[in-house]
Write a protein that holds these residues in place. Structure first.
Motif, PDB file in Angstrom:
ATOM      1  N   TRP A 173      24.136  15.111 -37.006  1.00 31.51           N
ATOM      2  CA  TRP A 173      24.686  16.466 -36.980  1.00 31.51           C
ATOM      3  C   TRP A 173      25.046  16.882 -35.554  1.00 31.51           C
ATOM      4  O   TRP A 173      26.122  17.426 -35.307  1.00 31.51           O
ATOM      5  CB  TRP A 173      23.661  17.443 -37.566  1.00 31.51           C
ATOM      6  N   LEU A 174      24.156  16.600 -34.609  1.00 32.50           N
ATOM      7  CA  LEU A 174      24.413  16.980 -33.222  1.00 32.50           C
ATOM      8  C   LEU A 174      25.622  16.219 -32.676  1.00 32.50           C
ATOM      9  O   LEU A 174      26.471  16.793 -31.977  1.00 32.50           O
ATOM     10  CB  LEU A 174      23.178  16.696 -32.371  1.00 32.50           C
ATOM     11  N   ARG A 175      25.721  14.952 -33.021  1.00 27.64           N
ATOM     12  CA  ARG A 175      26.854  14.154 -32.549  1.00 27.64           C
ATOM     13  C   ARG A 175      28.173  14.686 -33.111  1.00 27.64           C
ATOM     14  O   ARG A 175      29.188  14.711 -32.411  1.00 27.64           O
ATOM     15  CB  ARG A 175      26.650  12.696 -32.961  1.00 27.64           C
ATOM     16  N   ARG A 176      28.147  15.138 -34.352  1.00 28.56           N
ATOM     17  CA  ARG A 176      29.361  15.636 -35.000  1.00 28.56           C
ATOM     18  C   ARG A 176      29.735  17.033 -34.525  1.00 28.56           C
ATOM     19  O   ARG A 176      30.925  17.313 -34.295  1.00 28.56           O
ATOM     20  CB  ARG A 176      29.163  15.636 -36.526  1.00 28.56           C
ATOM     21  N   LEU A 194      16.411   9.853 -45.891  1.00 26.65           N
ATOM     22  CA  LEU A 194      17.554  10.312 -45.095  1.00 26.65           C
ATOM     23  C   LEU A 194      17.903  11.730 -45.526  1.00 26.65           C
ATOM     24  O   LEU A 194      18.898  11.980 -46.201  1.00 26.65           O
ATOM     25  CB  LEU A 194      18.733   9.353 -45.280  1.00 26.65           C
ATOM     26  N   ARG A 195      17.070  12.668 -45.100  1.00 28.14           N
ATOM     27  CA  ARG A 195      17.203  14.054 -45.519  1.00 28.14           C
ATOM     28  C   ARG A 195      17.192  14.980 -44.306  1.00 28.14           C
ATOM     29  O   ARG A 195      16.987  14.555 -43.164  1.00 28.14           O
ATOM     30  CB  ARG A 195      16.075  14.414 -46.494  1.00 28.14           C
ATOM     31  N   THR A 196      17.359  16.257 -44.578  1.00 25.19           N
ATOM     32  CA  THR A 196      17.581  17.219 -43.499  1.00 25.19           C
ATOM     33  C   THR A 196      16.399  17.380 -42.559  1.00 25.19           C
ATOM     34  O   THR A 196      16.574  17.792 -41.410  1.00 25.19           O
ATOM     35  CB  THR A 196      17.940  18.595 -44.078  1.00 25.19           C
ATOM     36  N   SER A 197      15.180  17.079 -43.023  1.00 23.03           N
ATOM     37  CA  SER A 197      13.991  17.320 -42.196  1.00 23.03           C
ATOM     38  C   SER A 197      13.842  16.337 -41.048  1.00 23.03           C
ATOM     39  O   SER A 197      13.060  16.588 -40.125  1.00 23.03           O
ATOM     40  CB  SER A 197      12.730  17.236 -43.074  1.00 23.03           C
ATOM     41  N   TYR A 198      14.584  15.231 -41.080  1.00 26.64           N
ATOM     42  CA  TYR A 198      14.278  14.121 -40.186  1.00 26.64           C
ATOM     43  C   TYR A 198      15.359  13.894 -39.129  1.00 26.64           C
ATOM     44  O   TYR A 198      16.488  14.368 -39.230  1.00 26.64           O
ATOM     45  CB  TYR A 198      14.059  12.858 -41.016  1.00 26.64           C
ATOM     46  N   ASN A 206      22.202  20.273 -41.163  1.00 20.66           N
ATOM     47  CA  ASN A 206      22.616  18.876 -41.178  1.00 20.66           C
ATOM     48  C   ASN A 206      22.688  18.290 -42.587  1.00 20.66           C
ATOM     49  O   ASN A 206      22.686  17.067 -42.752  1.00 20.66           O
ATOM     50  CB  ASN A 206      21.677  18.036 -40.316  1.00 20.66           C
ATOM     51  N   ALA A 207      22.749  19.135 -43.617  1.00 24.24           N
ATOM     52  CA  ALA A 207      22.782  18.632 -44.995  1.00 24.24           C
ATOM     53  C   ALA A 207      23.975  17.703 -45.220  1.00 24.24           C
ATOM     54  O   ALA A 207      23.867  16.660 -45.882  1.00 24.24           O
ATOM     55  CB  ALA A 207      22.812  19.791 -45.982  1.00 24.24           C
TER      56      ALA A 207
END
Length: 417
Positions: free
Chosen positions: A152-155, A141-145, A117-118
């Motif tokens: 990312w899932l929505r896209r 607002l980074r990849t871990s959260y 999700n980067a």
């Protein structure tokens, strides 16, 4: 505090479940916080990682792992007839999975180390003011959260996005299976990046921006709130636990601080397990230093710190890749500091604190024909230490006047070097 035998244990006995990134463990403690040495079990496993940045586990495999650990531990206790007073849980944070309307998983368990999700994290930073979100949620607002995970899932998985009726962590999913309902502690919720750290409620503005609602998330619970009455078939499988209170899962970092006695700003907890972290417990965090995070222990205390994506995982990867052994460790231990001429960036799973470059990659500069595997391992461990140093500087700047550092973690304790 010294371990004790089951005969020495003082009621109430408490089972602890520790769901980590490399193993699941079930242990037993007595009413004075002493571990019962003769009781306990551990099952190692590996998260599934891929070249594109995935870091996942199968939800059913995770559930079965915990159940087998409980089976084994209860088998060790049953002959004694000693009753259990409670079950407490810590879980790696943050974890994420989508649920359908029947509470069934639509995705694998996605771990904090997943960096697919980067692109979505970067898009959120362009659209939202990260400094405002950091101050409000304690997370970047980074990849871990979760914000970047949801985007990312929505896209990338619109079919799953449309079918999803709930979003959950691994600890909540465990409760859902065991009790038919779920809740989430402020501790675990704070690791996801959707909790407002001031109101201790789900952040309505952030949820609205991401296109989800609060009723898709679990009800919030403090760490002492009890849940009783196991559903079938688990009540029949574990009759000794059928009416025992279960406490909501807390983040593994919060548990590490409490277990190390690092419960105020005078002591910093240093943990080196699969990954690494430095943390202090404080009543509140008025301003979060750049690159660090502020999670919750419970409603009354905050957890300020930073985490690395590397630690024991880097050590283990190098051991396997370079075919090192205990003699190699000893040889590495006597090398002079920075005597190898190498510069290493240790980001085999992306960077978290303090720079948060989720798509960063590891690199080694300065290798020659004379470079030895032991020197590479030494450079790797020094690079991890430098990352801790950067986090420590941030904690000191936030008023963490620590008198002592308490170190713990499986990777650290297994290797004297």
């Amino acid at each position: 505090m010294a371990d004790i035998s089951l005969d020495q244990a003082v009621a109430p006995l408490v089972i602890t479940l520790d769901i980590g990134s490399s193993s699941a463990r079930a242990l037993l403690y007595d009413g004075r916080g002493r571990r019962v040495a003769s009781v306990g079990t551990q099952e190692p496993y590996e998260l599934t990682s891929t070249r594109d940045g995935a870091s996942e586990d199968d939800p059913e495999a995770a559930m079965d792992r915990v159940c087998r650990c409980l089976d084994a531990l209860l088998g060790q206790i049953t002959p004694s007839g000693r009753p259990i007073g409670a079950v407490a849980i810590s879980s790696m944070a943050s974890t994420f999975l989508a649920l359908d309307g029947e509470g069934r998983p639509l995705t694998p368990v996605i771990s904090y180390a997943d960096t697919r999700n980067a692109q979505d994290a970067a898009a959120l930073r362009e659209r939202l003011d990260e400094r405002v979100i950091h101050e409000r949620s304690g997370c970047l607002l980074r990849t871990s959260y979760w914000p970047a995970r949801l985007a990312w899932l929505r896209r990338t998985r619109p079919d799953i996005w449309r079918r999803a009726r709930g979003w959950t962590s691994l600890g909540e999913y465990l409760e859902l299976r065991l009790f038919g309902r779920r809740r989430v502690s402020h501790s675990v919720a704070s690791w996801g990046g959707l909790l407002n750290r001031h109101s201790l409620e789900w952040d309505a503005g952030l949820l609205d921006d991401l296109g989800i609602s609060a009723d898709q998330l679990a009800p919030l619970a403090d760490v002492g709130e009890r849940l009783e009455g196991l559903a079938q078939p688990f009540a029949a499988r574990w009759p000794a636990l059928a009416g025992v209170p279960w406490l909501p899962a807390i983040g593994d970092g919060a548990a590490a601080n409490l277990g190390s006695g690092c419960v105020d700003a005078g002591r910093i907890a240093l943990t080196v397990g699969t990954t690494g972290a430095l943390r202090i417990v404080v009543p509140e965090v008025p301003a979060i230093p750049a690159g660090l995070w502020a999670y919750r222990v419970d409603r009354r205390a905050a957890l300020l710190g930073g985490a690395t994506s590397e630690g024991g995982n880097l050590y283990a990867w190098l051991h396997g890749s370079l075919r090192l052994d205990e003699e190699s460790d000893a040889a590495m231990g006597v090398l002079p500091p920075d005597g190898h001429g190498l510069t290493m960036l240790p980001f085999i799973a992306g960077e978290r604190s303090p720079g948060w470059a989720g798509d960063a990659k590891a690199s080694i500069h300065g290798i020659t024909l004379d470079t030895t595997p032991q020197e590479i391992l030494r450079a790797a461990m020094e690079s991890v230490a430098y990352r801790f140093g950067l986090i420590a500087e941030g904690l000191a700047g936030a008023g963490g006047e620590a008198r002592q550092i308490i170190a713990s973690g499986g990777a650290l304790l297994r290797s004297p070097v």
